[in-house]
Design a protein around this motif. Structure first.
Motif, PDB file in Angstrom:
ATOM      1  N   UNK A 142      -3.397 -16.104  -0.234  1.00 31.12           N
ATOM      2  CA  UNK A 142      -2.893 -14.819  -0.741  1.00 31.12           C
ATOM      3  C   UNK A 142      -1.812 -14.269   0.188  1.00 31.12           C
ATOM      4  N   UNK A 143      -2.058 -14.373   1.500  1.00 32.45           N
ATOM      5  CA  UNK A 143      -1.068 -13.876   2.466  1.00 32.45           C
ATOM      6  C   UNK A 143       0.216 -14.699   2.408  1.00 32.45           C
ATOM      7  N   UNK A 144       0.089 -15.994   2.154  1.00 35.63           N
ATOM      8  CA  UNK A 144       1.281 -16.845   2.073  1.00 35.63           C
ATOM      9  C   UNK A 144       2.190 -16.410   0.932  1.00 35.63           C
ATOM     10  N   UNK A 174     -20.977  -2.607  -2.378  1.00 42.81           N
ATOM     11  CA  UNK A 174     -19.899  -1.640  -2.638  1.00 42.81           C
ATOM     12  C   UNK A 174     -18.555  -2.095  -2.054  1.00 42.81           C
ATOM     13  N   UNK A 175     -18.597  -2.728  -0.879  1.00 44.15           N
ATOM     14  CA  UNK A 175     -17.342  -3.218  -0.299  1.00 44.15           C
ATOM     15  C   UNK A 175     -16.768  -4.332  -1.156  1.00 44.15           C
ATOM     16  N   UNK A 176     -17.644  -5.255  -1.575  1.00 48.55           N
ATOM     17  CA  UNK A 176     -17.170  -6.409  -2.340  1.00 48.55           C
ATOM     18  C   UNK A 176     -16.641  -5.985  -3.707  1.00 48.55           C
ATOM     19  N   UNK A 177     -17.308  -5.023  -4.339  1.00 52.38           N
ATOM     20  CA  UNK A 177     -16.854  -4.651  -5.683  1.00 52.38           C
ATOM     21  C   UNK A 177     -15.527  -3.891  -5.587  1.00 52.38           C
ATOM     22  N   UNK A 178     -15.337  -3.139  -4.509  1.00 54.68           N
ATOM     23  CA  UNK A 178     -14.025  -2.513  -4.297  1.00 54.68           C
ATOM     24  C   UNK A 178     -12.962  -3.598  -4.138  1.00 54.68           C
ATOM     25  N   UNK A 179     -13.308  -4.624  -3.379  1.00 53.41           N
ATOM     26  CA  UNK A 179     -12.382  -5.735  -3.181  1.00 53.41           C
ATOM     27  C   UNK A 179     -12.017  -6.414  -4.489  1.00 53.41           C
ATOM     28  N   UNK A 180     -13.025  -6.680  -5.320  1.00 56.88           N
ATOM     29  CA  UNK A 180     -12.743  -7.365  -6.592  1.00 56.88           C
ATOM     30  C   UNK A 180     -11.856  -6.494  -7.471  1.00 56.88           C
ATOM     31  N   UNK A 185       4.794  -6.502  -3.417  1.00 54.52           N
ATOM     32  CA  UNK A 185       3.871  -5.474  -2.886  1.00 54.52           C
ATOM     33  C   UNK A 185       2.447  -5.641  -3.423  1.00 54.52           C
ATOM     34  N   UNK A 186       2.340  -6.089  -4.681  1.00 55.37           N
ATOM     35  CA  UNK A 186       1.011  -6.274  -5.263  1.00 55.37           C
ATOM     36  C   UNK A 186       0.278  -7.463  -4.626  1.00 55.37           C
ATOM     37  N   UNK A 204      -4.263  -9.214  -1.253  1.00 57.14           N
ATOM     38  CA  UNK A 204      -4.797  -9.716   0.012  1.00 57.14           C
ATOM     39  C   UNK A 204      -5.832  -8.745   0.592  1.00 57.14           C
ATOM     40  N   UNK A 205      -5.545  -7.450   0.442  1.00 58.42           N
ATOM     41  CA  UNK A 205      -6.505  -6.450   0.918  1.00 58.42           C
ATOM     42  C   UNK A 205      -7.820  -6.570   0.142  1.00 58.42           C
ATOM     43  N   UNK A 206      -7.718  -6.751  -1.170  1.00 58.81           N
ATOM     44  CA  UNK A 206      -8.923  -6.938  -1.985  1.00 58.81           C
ATOM     45  C   UNK A 206      -9.733  -8.133  -1.510  1.00 58.81           C
ATOM     46  N   UNK A 207      -9.027  -9.245  -1.243  1.00 54.05           N
ATOM     47  CA  UNK A 207      -9.715 -10.436  -0.762  1.00 54.05           C
ATOM     48  C   UNK A 207     -10.363 -10.203   0.587  1.00 54.05           C
ATOM     49  N   UNK A 208      -9.665  -9.455   1.441  1.00 54.10           N
ATOM     50  CA  UNK A 208     -10.211  -9.160   2.772  1.00 54.10           C
ATOM     51  C   UNK A 208     -11.520  -8.370   2.647  1.00 54.10           C
TER      52      UNK A 208
END
Lengths: 186, 712
Positions: free
Chosen positions: B33-35, B382-388, B429-430, B435-439
């Motif tokens: 994702x970062x790449x 809650x962290x994971x669902x925010x990420x997804x 930008x998206x 990447x933030x979601x994956x993190x």
């Protein structure tokens, strides 16, 4: 569990039991509806005379073409006043921007030439370096020599300002200029 | 007497493997994702570039993370549903260690560039054989356990396991028929359209029978167990099970809509995908309605939170799938990040959350203790669902934005965004948001690892659980209909096989007779030996992960890239390279578009040529020597497979290639390439291939003559 739920006798697996509920009506209706859609869709496109994907493409392209206003793609420059364009700072700005977006990849930041030839010297490969020659080069390119046609990519109203900007580069002597290619045009 | 106890040791092993490989799959995904957000993250390391990392990520997520999770759940629940220990502890252990060895070999070979380039089937032929062998071991162990089961009837979870094991075997073997040319290089027997069709029959049904049916089986066991409620509807189980496996197998062509695939196959892909909606939702309904009367647990029990969210994501993804299979929606969404959003709703939401729920449920039981911290598990949720959600929404927005930019035609009948990179720059930008979601998803998973680790080490001893008596013994009491079938594992399995064979046969027989579709009058010239060498470099670097070679029959595709691709053009392509994602532009007709020097500079550092490009650079292609030696072998295999090479071309393939390379190297130097001794470098072979793309048909460059005149 609501009152009309009924456990099925004998259905117990490692403590898991099963209810005798019917298929939800809305679910069944959805399923039937998709089957009806599938039959109709298949029949229209494969049995009756629904258009093929090639026919659909042709129709779409024809419609796009019919909407195209007549844009002059003539490279006849007899009516374009080069000197006026060169003196028009708005036009030169348009030309410079287009150059920055589409041309620097191969001709360098300042037209000094990298992948493509140097545009600042007096040597030209395909034309006399005049407005007409440059407009042809922009519009149709020289695919055999590696210059792609840009007529469909660069909006037509920018062609003349861009060509004028290229003319204005002549004699600017940028650093790292590529060795001359083509014939000298005095 | 070991037969009196369940074998939970292998379940614990599979759970630990799930956690380990899950972490690797997630981290590989984050790096990929970062790449895409910034090409610097490719680090100019060949084995870490996106094209090689992406297959590692998908294979790790599907076969290592989800695979081990499935095996953990199947080994645990099958024993309990059969009231029997697994048939053979030895086979269980061979399965476990064999599968881990396959994963390790994948994790080594994919970064090295050993790949068949067929999505989720990238692994080369020795590993393919190992996968088939281990799968057979699993199948024997499973079906023999069914045979020796004490419980009379097979519960719905078992039905799904049966369908999974049979179909995955069929898919894997049929899609992996290839001819080796070296120890880690092979060519598939299918070419072009056949290969595309077989691959997406496989690829689509890998989603169906590796990520859907086994997880539905797990859902049918673990959801009612966790909430202690009966399954909502037995009738619905029957109908949706058979409808699902029968219909799923047909839907593969929806990955090839608007392409050169014959219209009838595309139509079948559309209609079966639409009909798949209700059978898929049958599983969701049965899962969610089983929770009736237990909704209060949703507030307190993290396991139920994960299960409910997983089933909801399943419902969402299986609605989105049919939607994306409508040709006009597909025209917008295909090749874009919308598809990436869609598969991650499935992979992170459905597969990920169902796995997490199952593991949180199982570990305390298998270690005879309580979960270390319920509140940490809730935080994980809650962290994971925010990420997804961040992931899904950002990629949905990116996909629709880019798809609309590609299709947009202005009032003068031109593409509004003719410059491809403009449509990439808009969505970068998206890529950061994704990447933030994956993190976040990974941070949640790290909490889980810690939590489970504390749970495991807090356990005094692993329990040895005694097998209880079956509730009903296996009698010969007369039964009818489906109930009778549930007592007949063999008949059930044969019927399941027939259900998946029908669509397979009807869609494939015509395509395998590919002669009917390839117009021999417009046959194309095969690749020259050097072009073939370049093509294998293109495959090795995973260029197909970002570039399609398929101009669809859509106005915006035709206006941007040229005439629609034909079946003929890929008739010698082994493997086909139509691609499934356009992170960069289509390359079907890139040949002759730019001078050699353009490609030379662009491959060395894309940003030198296109400043906003996100493509990684490939400096090693300028150092590595082209493998001329293997070309004779490669051409002879191609000739055996039907490519019309002359004996001279095969016998002197290396000489021909070296000669052609010299010519291209000379042209490069004339154009101003400032290095010498280029002719034996890989970059020259790759340029030969790129310049051949779209140039092999007879009726190309209609205005070539015009240009010659212009030059004069």
């Amino acid at each position: 569990m609501s009152n009309d739920d009924k456990l099925i006798e004998g259905h117990e697996y490692d403590g898991i039991q099963e209810l005798d509920n019917p298929l939800p009506k809305w679910w069944l209706m959805t399923f039937y509806a998709t089957i009806v859609f599938a039959i109709g869709y298949f029949a229209y496109y494969q049995i009756f005379d629904g258009p093929t994907s090639q026919e659909e493409l042709n129709a779409d392209l024809a419609e796009i073409q019919s909407n195209q206003p007549e844009v002059s793609t003539s490279t006849d420059s007899s009516e374009i006043d080069v000197q006026a364009l060169l003196a028009n700072s708005d036009a030169m700005k348009i030309g410079e921007e287009a150059f920055g977006q589409f041309c620097i990849a191969c001709h360098g930041q300042k037209g000094e030439g990298t992948i493509g030839p140097n545009l600042t010297d007096k040597y030209w490969m395909h034309s006399k370096g005049d407005l007409t020659g440059i407009l042809v080069a922009i519009r149709d390119g020289f695919p055999q020599k590696g210059m792609p046609p840009w007529g469909q990519v660069i909006p037509p109203e920018k062609h003349a300002p861009l060509a004028a900007y290229v003319i204005s580069l002549k004699g600017t002597n940028p650093p790292n200029a590529k060795a001359p290619q083509g014939n000298p045009i005095e | 007497m070991p037969n009196l106890y369940y074998d939970d040791q292998v379940v614990r092993q599979f759970i630990k493997a799930t956690l380990l490989w899950g972490l690797i799959a997630f981290l590989a995904g984050l790096l990929a994702a970062l790449q895409l957000a910034n090409p610097l993250f490719n680090f100019e390391l060949p084995w870490l570039t996106f094209g090689r990392l992406r297959p590692l990520h998908t294979n790790a997520a599907i076969f290592a993370f989800a695979g081990n999770a499935i095996f953990a759940g199947i080994y645990h629940s099958t024993q309990r549903l059969c009231k029997s220990r697994m048939f053979s502890d030895k086979l269980s252990q061979i399965h476990f260690w064999g599968w881990q060895a396959i994963i390790v070999s994948a994790a080594i070979t994919l970064p090295l560039g050993f790949t068949q380039s067929k999505e989720y089937a990238e692994l080369e032929w020795p590993i393919d054989i190992a996968i088939a062998a281990i799968w057979v071991v699993f199948a024997i162990n499973f079906f023999m356990t069914l045979k020796i089961r004490k419980e009379k009837h097979m519960y719905v979870a078992i039905w799904f396991y049966i369908a999974t094991i049979i179909t995955v075997a069929v898919l894997h073997i049929a899609n992996s028929i290839e001819v080796p040319v070296a120890f880690f290089k092979s060519y598939p027997i299918y070419a072009g359209i056949q290969d595309a069709m077989v691959q997406w029959w496989y690829g689509h049904n890998a989603v169906a029978f590796f990520l859907t049916t086994p997880f539905l089986g797990l859902m049918y066991y673990y959801v009612p167990k966790a909430v202690n409620r009966p399954v909502y509807s037995y009738k619905l189980s029957i109908i949706h099970f058979w409808a699902l496996i029968f219909i799923y197998i047909w839907a593969g062509p929806h990955h090839l809509l608007n392409t050169a695939l014959p219209d009838w196959a595309q139509t079948l892909g559309v209609v079966f995908s639409v009909m798949l909606w209700a059978p898929s939702w049958g599983g969701m309904i049965n899962g969610l309605l089983t929770l009736r009367g237990a909704w209060h647990l949703l507030r307190t029990d993290p396991v139920i939170k994960f299960f409910v969210a997983a089933i909801t994501f399943y419902g969402m993804a299986t609605f989105e799938g049919p939607l994306l299979s409508i040709k006009s929606v597909n025209a917008l969404g295909h090749y874009t990040d919308w598809i990436i959003a869609h598969v991650h709703a499935g992979a992170l939401g459905w597969n990920g959350f169902l796995t997490f729920g199952m593991i949180y449920y199982l570990v305390p039981k298998l270690y005879n203790t309580e979960l270390h911290s319920k509140s940490l598990a809730t935080k994980h949720f809650w962290i994971a669902i925010t990420g997804i959600l961040l992931y899904y929404i950002s990629m949905l927005a990116a996909g629709i934005t880019q798809g609309m930019m590609w299709m947009d035609i202005d009032s003068s009948g031109r593409l509004t965004y003719p410059d491809f990179v403009e449509t990439v720059t808009r969505i970068v930008p998206l890529y950061w948001v994704r990447s933030l979601g994956g993190l976040l998803f990974i941070l949640g998973a790290l909490l889980m690892f810690y939590n489970l680790y504390k749970t495991m080490v807090g356990s005094k001893e692993c329990p040895n659980i005694k097998i209880p008596e079956p509730l009903e013994t296996r009698t010969t009491e007369k039964e009818t209909g489906h109930r009778k079938l549930e007592n007949a594992a063999l008949a059930f399995s044969i019927l399941a096989f027939i259900a998946i064979a029908v669509g397979t046969v009807i869609e494939f027989l015509p395509i395998l007779r590919v002669g009917a579709y390839v117009n021999s009058e417009k046959a194309v010239a095969p690749y020259s030996p050097l072009e073939l060498a370049g093509r294998d470099i293109y495959i090795r670097e995973g260029c197909y992960t970002c570039h399609s070679q398929m101009i669809r029959k859509l106005p915006s595709d035709v206006m941007r890239f040229g005439e629609p691709s034909t079946i003929n053009e890929s008739m010698y392509d082994r493997p086909y390279q139509w691609g499934s994602k356009r992170t960069g532009p289509d390359l079907a007709r890139v040949g002759g578009k730019y001078p050699h020097l353009w490609h030379f500079k662009h491959m060395y550092n894309p940003q030198d040529v296109i400043s906003m490009s996100i493509m990684p650079s490939y400096p090693w292609l300028f150092k590595n020597r082209t493998d001329f030696q293997s070309l004779r072998r490669k051409l002879s295999v191609m000739k055996m497979l039907g490519v019309p090479y002359s004996d001279d071309q095969v016998g002197n393939a290396d000489t021909f290639a070296e000669k052609e390379a010299k010519q291209i190297a000379k042209e490069l130097q004339e154009q101003g390439a400032d290095s010498d001794r280029l002719e034996d470098r890989e970059i020259v072979a790759l340029i030969a291939y790129l310049q051949a793309l779209g140039q092999k048909g007879i009726d190309q460059t209609p205005n070539a003559n015009e240009n010659e005149e212009d030059e004069k």
